[in-house]
Design a protein around this motif. Structure first.
Motif, short mmCIF file in Angstrom:
data_model
loop_
_atom_site.label_atom_id
_atom_site.label_comp_id
_atom_site.label_asym_id
_atom_site.label_seq_id
_atom_site.Cartn_x
_atom_site.Cartn_y
_atom_site.Cartn_z
N ASP A 278 0.87 -1.17 0.00
CA ASP A 278 0.00 0.00 0.00
C ASP A 278 0.92 1.23 0.00
O ASP A 278 2.12 1.11 0.18
N ASP A 279 0.34 2.38 -0.22
CA ASP A 279 1.15 3.60 -0.34
C ASP A 279 1.33 4.34 0.98
O ASP A 279 1.91 5.43 0.99
N TYR A 280 0.87 3.75 2.08
CA TYR A 280 0.87 4.49 3.34
C TYR A 280 1.67 3.84 4.46
O TYR A 280 2.18 4.54 5.33
N LEU B 10 7.66 -8.31 9.97
CA LEU B 10 8.34 -9.53 9.53
C LEU B 10 9.24 -10.10 10.62
O LEU B 10 9.29 -11.31 10.83
N GLU B 11 9.93 -9.23 11.31
CA GLU B 11 10.81 -9.69 12.39
C GLU B 11 10.01 -10.20 13.58
O GLU B 11 10.34 -11.24 14.16
N ARG B 12 8.96 -9.49 13.93
CA ARG B 12 8.21 -9.81 15.14
C ARG B 12 7.30 -11.03 14.99
O ARG B 12 7.25 -11.89 15.87
N PHE B 13 6.57 -11.13 13.90
CA PHE B 13 5.56 -12.18 13.76
C PHE B 13 6.01 -13.38 12.93
O PHE B 13 5.40 -14.43 12.99
N PHE B 14 7.10 -13.19 12.16
CA PHE B 14 7.56 -14.29 11.31
C PHE B 14 8.99 -14.71 11.63
O PHE B 14 9.56 -15.54 10.94
N GLN B 15 9.58 -14.11 12.66
CA GLN B 15 10.94 -14.43 13.12
C GLN B 15 11.94 -14.42 11.95
O GLN B 15 12.77 -15.31 11.80
N ILE B 16 11.85 -13.39 11.13
CA ILE B 16 12.75 -13.22 9.99
C ILE B 16 13.82 -12.21 10.39
O ILE B 16 13.51 -11.18 10.98
N GLY B 17 15.08 -12.51 10.05
CA GLY B 17 16.18 -11.61 10.35
C GLY B 17 16.04 -10.28 9.62
O GLY B 17 15.34 -10.18 8.61
N HIS B 18 16.75 -9.28 10.11
CA HIS B 18 16.61 -7.92 9.58
C HIS B 18 16.93 -7.83 8.09
O HIS B 18 16.18 -7.20 7.33
N SER B 19 18.01 -8.43 7.66
CA SER B 19 18.39 -8.31 6.24
C SER B 19 17.37 -9.01 5.33
O SER B 19 16.98 -8.47 4.29
N GLN B 20 16.92 -10.18 5.72
CA GLN B 20 15.92 -10.88 4.92
C GLN B 20 14.57 -10.15 4.97
O GLN B 20 13.86 -10.07 3.97
N ALA B 21 14.24 -9.58 6.13
CA ALA B 21 13.01 -8.81 6.25
C ALA B 21 13.05 -7.59 5.33
O ALA B 21 12.04 -7.24 4.70
N THR B 22 14.21 -6.97 5.22
CA THR B 22 14.37 -5.83 4.32
C THR B 22 14.15 -6.26 2.87
O THR B 22 13.46 -5.58 2.10
N GLU B 23 14.71 -7.41 2.50
CA GLU B 23 14.53 -7.92 1.13
C GLU B 23 13.06 -8.21 0.83
O GLU B 23 12.55 -7.86 -0.24
N ILE B 24 12.38 -8.83 1.77
CA ILE B 24 10.95 -9.15 1.58
C ILE B 24 10.14 -7.87 1.49
O ILE B 24 9.25 -7.73 0.63
N MET B 25 10.44 -6.89 2.35
CA MET B 25 9.73 -5.61 2.32
C MET B 25 9.91 -4.95 0.95
O MET B 25 8.94 -4.41 0.38
N LEU B 26 11.11 -5.00 0.39
CA LEU B 26 11.35 -4.40 -0.92
C LEU B 26 10.60 -5.16 -2.02
O LEU B 26 10.11 -4.55 -2.97
N THR B 27 10.47 -6.47 -1.87
CA THR B 27 9.68 -7.25 -2.83
C THR B 27 8.22 -6.83 -2.76
O THR B 27 7.57 -6.64 -3.80
N HIS C 109 7.12 -3.96 -1.83
CA HIS C 109 7.06 -2.60 -2.35
C HIS C 109 7.12 -2.57 -3.88
O HIS C 109 6.35 -1.85 -4.53
N LYS C 110 8.00 -3.38 -4.46
CA LYS C 110 8.21 -3.36 -5.92
C LYS C 110 7.19 -4.20 -6.68
O LYS C 110 6.76 -3.82 -7.77
#
Length: 106
Positions: free
Chosen positions: A35-37, A47-64, A66-67
């Protein structure tokens, strides 16, 4: 024991019968939708809190997310997937973000 005793043969038949295979329960993909907000850092926190994903992988997923508009963040049994979706949606609403989290059968 008599020659007519068919018991050992019956027992052998029973031992050779296969057990019916049980189906594995279906798995469900949990996905975050763009979403845009909702701030990117908030998505990383989710991603870190509810899916126990590390910061770098969470950043990659967030960018996916977003894109590409969405990303699969995990695959779970129905009850677990449902719980994750509810947790994410509740947390997002509590922080006044319109983030959407959905699940679909794999």
């Amino acid at each position: 024991m008599s020659d007519n005793d068919s018991r050992p043969e019956d027992e052998a038949d029973v031992l050779l019968q296969t057990k019916p295979k049980t189906k594995r329960p279906p798995m469900y993909k949990v996905m975050l939708l763009n979403d845009d907000y909702t701030p990117m850092e908030f998505v990383i926190t989710i991603l870190e809190r509810f899916f126990q994903i590390g910061h770098s992988q969470a950043t990659e997923i967030m960018l996916t997310v977003h894109k590409k508009g969405l990303a699969v963040v995990g695959v779970f049994h129905h009850e677990i997937a449902e719980t994750k979706v509810t947790q994410v949606m509740t947390f997002a609403r509590k922080h006044q973000h319109p983030l959407q989290c959905v699940m679909e059968k794999e």
